[in-house]
Enzyme design. Structure first.
Site, PDB file in Angstrom:
ATOM      1  N   GLY B  36     -74.946  14.751   9.832  1.00 52.55           N
ATOM      2  CA  GLY B  36     -73.814  15.795   9.596  1.00 52.55           C
ATOM      3  C   GLY B  36     -74.285  16.797   8.422  1.00 52.55           C
ATOM      4  O   GLY B  36     -73.726  17.825   8.293  1.00 52.55           O
ATOM      5  N   CYS B 245     -57.501  22.440  38.628  1.00 52.56           N
ATOM      6  CA  CYS B 245     -58.568  23.260  39.004  1.00 52.56           C
ATOM      7  C   CYS B 245     -58.361  23.976  40.183  1.00 52.56           C
ATOM      8  O   CYS B 245     -58.113  23.193  40.984  1.00 52.56           O
ATOM      9  CB  CYS B 245     -59.717  22.601  38.892  1.00 52.56           C
ATOM     10  N   CYS B 248     -61.405  22.663  42.566  1.00 50.26           N
ATOM     11  CA  CYS B 248     -61.571  21.252  42.856  1.00 50.26           C
ATOM     12  C   CYS B 248     -60.409  20.389  42.643  1.00 50.26           C
ATOM     13  O   CYS B 248     -60.460  19.112  43.046  1.00 50.26           O
ATOM     14  CB  CYS B 248     -62.504  20.767  42.177  1.00 50.26           C
ATOM     15  N   CYS B 270     -62.486  25.180  36.726  1.00 52.03           N
ATOM     16  CA  CYS B 270     -63.244  24.055  35.713  1.00 52.03           C
ATOM     17  C   CYS B 270     -64.201  25.015  34.907  1.00 52.03           C
ATOM     18  O   CYS B 270     -65.040  25.941  35.541  1.00 52.03           O
ATOM     19  CB  CYS B 270     -64.248  23.142  36.372  1.00 52.03           C
ATOM     20  N   CYS B 276     -67.319  20.691  38.636  1.00 53.10           N
ATOM     21  CA  CYS B 276     -66.251  21.269  39.663  1.00 53.10           C
ATOM     22  C   CYS B 276     -67.042  21.116  41.076  1.00 53.10           C
ATOM     23  O   CYS B 276     -66.718  20.557  41.995  1.00 53.10           O
ATOM     24  CB  CYS B 276     -66.292  22.722  39.378  1.00 53.10           C
TER      25      CYS B 276
END
Lengths: 204, 301, 155, 369
Positions: B36, B245, B248, B270, B276
């Site tokens: 980090g 979606c 899909c 998507c 997808c």
């Protein structure tokens, strides 16, 4: 400036520096990302006498003119020193506190970890990476590692570390974000103990 | 002798010279050791503009080898123009196989998304980061923000979140939602939607972040605790959609909104184009899916 | 510190290398091709283009800082008799660097030196002429306010 | 209506590149521009690209300008990306601008100074009237520039050397044992910045940005009350010590512009009143830039001189982080890239807020009735 090198005596380095240093780096990166996991660098270079294969590979991959290197006095003046100077072109420093990397030939003689550069509050990355050659990565007393990079815990058992080494490593971890990052090497094998790793000797 | 003044076509493998790679590699190792924390590095000018992925490109160039399989996405999709451009670059300079298949890739470079398919231990995820400093929006001075990180003084960030709650009744950040790494360093996850934040926690893969213009590298090792900031009474929550979606039918992926006309007609699809496509190949269909699926398939290798 | 101590007794070589570097590539090629007998040479190090980081001084006279880089091409060659020469020339012209290195090697050869010396002096004259023309043009744009002769201390 | 996804990106990019190439060439009935023509006849554009590209090579700069269709920041970027791929042989000895073969040198501080006011090839006193003879096809007749009987004498004394005996102007000497100067191409910015870091950043900084900062300072935003001590333009030798030789040789000559700006300083209890200076040095003939750099350099020395800092030009983080046009141009223009994932996140949020707003309004209306 140090004395002129006798080029005739220098061991070869990487045959294909671009590919080999990339392959070594990926192994080392994974080792640092997953503390305690063992990287096998057998494909890399045979180091000069006194340097383990894995230590030699790390030196060729990471050292250069921007990294002052503290070299174990046991290696000073010998073939290993000439080899590192020639291939890596790194400056050597006698001061542990100024080293970007330290190369310890024999773990028993490792200076205290606190003697190396610990980084500073704003730039903790400016600390020393200490590479320690040990007798083996197995067969010693079991040590339990936890921390970032470790799913639950990893148990390692390196051999040949000096008495009190794990206490030093605990202190090193306790002062996070300061601290050194350690790599243990034995022959062609390497494992990493970055400062984020907590290490405790397994009781009982 | 070699011919004089021959045109120079030669670039080093993966474009960067070896010294630059070593410098970046050292920075990556320190970044992994201090999860980090933003490691300053000597970022180089790349042949694509700053802000267009130079940090991610330098990270990829420093780690990639000929045995890698490389995937590059932008907004989750493999076919967005900048993703196409960067993928071509590495196919050319690093002789690597490229793929759109998330499961096949060993290196995934991304702008603004994490794929829907869970990452695996043999994968490295590389994020392109425009602004690595999570506190920059609150404090423009690097000298100040660096001191805040040094002493873990993150009160300013909490005040800002609190103000957002007071003003809007919730935390207003939808993308680039700040995270705390191992309860020590505050980190920008790059502008991924907060929908993707949970994927950073306890990841199987190594996560590397590169900011070329701002000259910073940072990292999250696998199995690291990544917590999205929140309050007990205003817990962190991710985006959800009422729609599925259109192509899909997926009900749990991040969706892009596509306007179909200027009368308010729209569909949601998507954002992860490979996810997808994979679902459609498996026989899933959304409410607006056509049938000419062959066109969307990759040509057989 | 005198120049002598800096260059360790190589002021002559320093001069001819500078003349060769500052020649226009075209001038050097023409002068080389005009040589009556040109020695053959082999590459000790193939011509290579890189960068030299150019430094300035703060305030013109103080500590150094980095202004930017310039392209430089270098080459090292060997003559059949064994003399080696180096060329470092601004720009990316590899032929320029190779010929500069070849002339440097000739200058170190007892038998070839005289010929090379003529070539170097010819290049030096061309450079001097260019420089002087610019200096005359500059002088022609000087605003003259006073005609008195200025006295300056000799240091 | 039904939709399928197709992959349009690859082809669109290739076609866009081909059209770009065609547009770069323009009308094929017009002869193609050679890089030599650009190098010789667009020489100030070449100078600017070398200065901001931080790479002295007239031919490469000319090529970059041609490829960029005359877009100078784009040409600067091309040059920077190319330099990334070249190895570095080392650093030169500092160039000695006192030894410059001066083509132009003017000072606003004195009517006449040793060496004289030498105007050189300047636009300064041209009347900005379009010269339509240049628009005529073919060669425009040019008279060769006049040459004086006596060449200008070199080295020409500097404004600093003129002041030196009175100590009226601060004088800079090299520090014994000074370390290697900061190198921005190898290290990221670091604050507080040393003057070496600042001068390097300014030398490669965007001319427009620095010009505006300098202008803001003149208008009172961190006023430096500058006076142009000296501008000089000319050629200096670059000396370099190759490892195998161990002694310095000249590798070539480069054109540079140097500017010294003077500002009064009332001194302090321990320091006599004296003129302080700002310094600007750039590759090529870039007078506007060198002057701007000198003013900004002086403004950034405020801490060392003990002045208040309340204006943008005096804020080193602000100035240094925003002066590089390759960085700035890339980041501003990255907004062209798709952002629909983040936009979707923000859209959802704004829609929710709007819904809540109208619900509240409706509730209030209901309560009122």
């Amino acid at each position: 400036m140090s004395q002129t090198l006798d080029l005739a005596k220098i061991h070869p380095g990487f045959l294909d520096p671009v590919r080999e240093s990339q392959a070594v780096f990926r192994k080392v990166m994974d080792a640092v990302a997953r503390p305690g996991s063992v990287a096998d660098l057998a494909f890399a270079v045979d180091g000069p006498p006194g340097l383990d294969c894995a230590a030699a590979a790390v030196a060729l991959t990471l050292f250069d003119f921007e990294t002052p290197v503290w070299l174990d006095p046991a290696l000073a003046g010998g073939e290993a020193e000439g080899w590192i100077r020639f291939h890596a072109g790194c400056p050597l420093t006698p001061e542990t506190s100024r080293a970007a990397f330290a190369l310890v030939a024999r773990a028993q003689d490792c200076p205290p970890l606190s003697a190396f550069n610990q980084g500073d509050a704003k730039y903790p990355d400016r600390s020393t990476t200490v590479i320690v050659q040990v007798a083996g990565l197995e067969g010693g007393e079991p040590v339990v590692l936890t921390g970032p990079g470790i799913k639950t815990e990893t148990v390692i058992a390196p051999r040949g570390l000096p008495h009190g080494f794990w206490e030093q490593l605990e202190t090193n971890n306790a002062q996070f974000q300061y601290g050194v990052d350690v790599m243990l090497v034995a022959g062609q094998l390497l494992l990493a103990l970055p400062r984020s790793t907590r290490a405790q000797i397994r009781k009982g | 002798m070699t011919p004089s003044n021959a045109p120079e076509r030669y670039y080093n493998y993966a474009y960067l010279d070896e010294q630059t790679k070593r410098m970046i590699r050292r920075s990556i190792l320190k970044a992994l050791a201090i999860p980090g924390y933003q490691v300053p590095f000597g970022s180089r000018e790349m042949p694509v503009p700053y802000g267009w992925g130079t940090g991610g490109i330098q990270l990829t160039a420093a780690i990639i080898g000929p045995e890698d399989v490389y995937k590059c996405i932008d907004q989750g999709a493999d076919d967005t123009t900048n993703a196409v451009s960067i993928r071509r670059f590495f196919a050319k300079v690093a002789d690597v196989e490229t793929t759109e298949d998330t499961g096949q890739a060993t290196i995934i470079q991304s702008r603004h998304r994490i794929p829907e398919k869970p990452l695996k231990a043999n994968q490295v995820m590389i994020f392109q980061v425009p602004q690595p400093e999570p506190l920059r929006g609150l404090e423009p001075r690097e000298t100040e923000t660096r001191a805040m990180h040094a002493y873990a003084e993150y009160g300013l960030q909490y005040v800002s979140l609190y103000e957002s709650v007071s003003a809007y009744g919730r935390i207003a950040t939808g993308a680039g939602y700040p995270v705390m790494i191992e309860e020590r360093y505050l980190m920008s996850p790059s502008p991924i939607p907060k929908f993707d934040n949970p994927k950073l926690n306890d990841s199987e893969a190594v996560l590397l972040f590169g900011a070329g213009r701002e000259k910073r590298i940072y990292a999250v090792p696998p199995h690291t605790t990544v917590r999205s900031l929140d309050f007990d009474d205003y817990p962190f929550e991710v985006q959800t959609w009422e729609q599925s979606c259109a192509l899909c039918g997926s009900e749990d992926s991040y969706l892009d909104e596509v306007d179909l006309d200027d009368a308010g007609q729209k569909m949601f699809v998507c954002s992860d184009s490979h996810h997808c496509a994979e679902r459609r190949e498996a026989g899933h269909a959304g409410p607006m899916a056509g049938h000419a699926l062959d066109q969307s398939k990759e040509p057989a290798p | 510190m005198s120049l002598e101590t800096v260059v360790g007794g190589a002021p002559e070589r320093r001069r001819w290398l500078s003349v060769l570097a500052k020649a226009m590539p075209r001038e050097l090629v023409e002068a080389w091709e005009a040589l009556k007998e040109r020695p053959t040479f082999t590459a000790l190090r193939n011509a290579e283009t890189g960068l030299v980081l150019v430094r300035g001084r703060m305030g013109g006279t103080g500590d150094a800082f980095n202004v930017g880089e310039m392209t430089v091409t270098r080459a090292a060659v060997r003559l059949p008799e064994g003399e080696t020469g180096v060329g470092y020339v601004g720009g990316r012209d590899k032929r320029h660097a190779e010929l500069a290195a070849a002339v440097d090697a000739m200058m170190q050869s007892p038998t070839l030196r005289e010929r090379a010396q003529e070539l170097v002096e010819q290049l030096a004259r061309q450079q001097q002429a260019r420089r002087e023309a610019a200096a005359r043009k500059a002088a022609a744009t000087r605003v003259d306010f006073f005609t008195m002769v200025r006295m300056r201390s000799p240091d | 209506m039904a939709y399928v996804s197709v992959k349009g990106g690859e082809k669109a990019i290739s076609n866009a590149h081909r059209w770009l190439e065609e547009d770069r060439r323009g009308d094929r009935a017009i002869p193609e521009l050679s890089t030599e023509q650009i190098r010789e006849q667009m020489s100030l554009a070449v100078d600017r690209v070398m200065a901001e590209g931080s790479c002295y090579d007239r031919d490469l700069a000319a090529l970059a300008i041609k490829q960029a269709r005359g877009d100078l920041p784009e040409a600067v970027f091309l040059l920077r990306a190319y330099r990334t791929t070249l190895p570095r042989f080392g650093a030169s000895l500092p160039i000695e601008t006192e030894d410059m073969a001066v083509r132009r040198r003017v000072s606003a501080a004195f009517k006449d100074i040793p060496g004289g006011q030498v105007l050189g090839p300047t636009f300064d006193y041209t009347h900005r009237l379009l010269d339509f003879t240049l628009a005529a096809n073919g060669e425009t007749p040019i008279e060769p520039a006049p040459q004086a009987d006596e060449p200008q004498a070199y080295p020409m004394p500097t404004i600093a050397s003129v002041f030196r005996h009175e100590d009226l102007l601060e004088h800079e000497e090299p520090t014994e044992g000074a370390g290697e100067p900061f190198d921005l191409t190898r290290e990221p910015m670091s604050f507080p910045a040393g003057r070496d870091q600042r001068l390097q950043a300014l030398a490669r900084g965007d001319e427009g940005f620095l010009l505006s900062l300098a202008y803001s300072s003149q208008r009172g935003w961190g006023s430096t009350h500058p006076l142009c001590g000296e501008i000089r333009l000319g050629e200096v030798a670059v000396e370099f010590v190759p490892e195998e030789l161990g002694f310095p040789i000249e590798v070539g000559e480069i054109t540079v512009t140097e500017c010294t700006m003077l500002s009064g300083s009332s001194g302090s209890a321990t320091r006599a009143p004296q003129y302080t200076r700002g310094y600007g040095l750039t590759f090529g003939h870039c007078e506007r830039k060198a002057m701007s750099v000198a003013i900004v350099d002086r403004a950034l020395r405020r801490a060392e001189i003990g002045e208040r800092a309340d204006s943008p030009v005096q804020d080193e983080e602000f100035v240094l982080y925003h002066s590089d046009n390759v960085e700035a141009s890339g980041f501003v223009q990255h907004l062209k890239l798709p952002h629909y994932v983040d936009f979707q996140a923000s859209l959802q949020f704004i829609r929710t807020l709007r819904r809540e707003f109208f619900e509240r309004q409706a509730a209030m209306k209901e309560a009122a009735e």
